[in-house]
Design a protein around this motif. Structure first.
Motif, PDB file in Angstrom:
ATOM      1  N   LYS A 264      -1.832  -1.802  -6.984  1.00 44.13           N
ATOM      2  CA  LYS A 264      -0.684  -1.032  -6.477  1.00 44.13           C
ATOM      3  C   LYS A 264       0.472  -1.944  -6.099  1.00 44.13           C
ATOM      4  O   LYS A 264       1.635  -1.624  -6.354  1.00 44.13           O
ATOM      5  CB  LYS A 264      -1.111  -0.192  -5.275  1.00 44.13           C
ATOM      6  N   ASP A 265       0.159  -3.095  -5.499  1.00 43.39           N
ATOM      7  CA  ASP A 265       1.191  -4.052  -5.109  1.00 43.39           C
ATOM      8  C   ASP A 265       1.921  -4.594  -6.340  1.00 43.39           C
ATOM      9  O   ASP A 265       3.144  -4.716  -6.341  1.00 43.39           O
ATOM     10  CB  ASP A 265       0.556  -5.188  -4.306  1.00 43.39           C
TER      11      ASP A 265
ATOM     12  N   GLU B 145       4.238  -1.930  -7.637  1.00 45.15           N
ATOM     13  CA  GLU B 145       5.388  -1.773  -6.747  1.00 45.15           C
ATOM     14  C   GLU B 145       6.396  -2.903  -6.951  1.00 45.15           C
ATOM     15  O   GLU B 145       7.597  -2.661  -7.096  1.00 45.15           O
ATOM     16  CB  GLU B 145       4.902  -1.757  -5.295  1.00 45.15           C
ATOM     17  N   LYS B 146       5.902  -4.132  -6.986  1.00 45.03           N
ATOM     18  CA  LYS B 146       6.799  -5.286  -7.127  1.00 45.03           C
ATOM     19  C   LYS B 146       7.490  -5.320  -8.479  1.00 45.03           C
ATOM     20  O   LYS B 146       8.586  -5.853  -8.602  1.00 45.03           O
ATOM     21  CB  LYS B 146       6.033  -6.582  -6.895  1.00 45.03           C
TER      22      LYS B 146
ATOM     23  N   GLU C  90       5.717   1.795 -10.570  1.00 42.84           N
ATOM     24  CA  GLU C  90       4.865   2.821  -9.962  1.00 42.84           C
ATOM     25  C   GLU C  90       5.055   4.183 -10.627  1.00 42.84           C
ATOM     26  O   GLU C  90       4.081   4.827 -11.014  1.00 42.84           O
ATOM     27  CB  GLU C  90       5.172   2.962  -8.468  1.00 42.84           C
TER      28      GLU C  90
END
Length: 96
Positions: A74-75, A78-79, A83
């Protein structure tokens, strides 16, 4: 069945090796395409139902570690700003 037990023993041995609990910092620069593929592989590898078509993580790996991998995935999404795209792709795959 024997090979599954042997693989689980190998993973268990590797995870118990000295230094495996140490924190490492990884500076990773990869393409957005690679981020999507990596996150998809993490998701499918963590699928406990066996419906992924890929070998799942061994059963002896803790739920906490599986959640950690999910958080990393997920990180990364996001980065990289992926997403929403990832969610849309999942919706396409699950759509009837």
């Amino acid at each position: 069945m024997d090979s599954k037990i042997e693989i689980a023993k190998v993973y268990d041995t590797l995870l118990c090796s000295p230094g495996m609990d140490e924190i490492v910092k990884i500076d990773l620069k990869i393409s957005r395409k690679a981020v999507l593929i990596l996150c998809h592989a993490i998701e499918k590898g963590s699928d406990e139902t066996g419906n992924a078509g890929l070998p799942s993580l061994p059963e002896n790996i803790s739920k906490q570690f599986s959640e950690l991998l999910s958080g990393i995935s997920k990180d990364c999404l996001e980065k990289s700003g992926l997403e929403l795209l990832s969610q849309k792709l999942k919706a396409l795959v699950t759509a009837p």
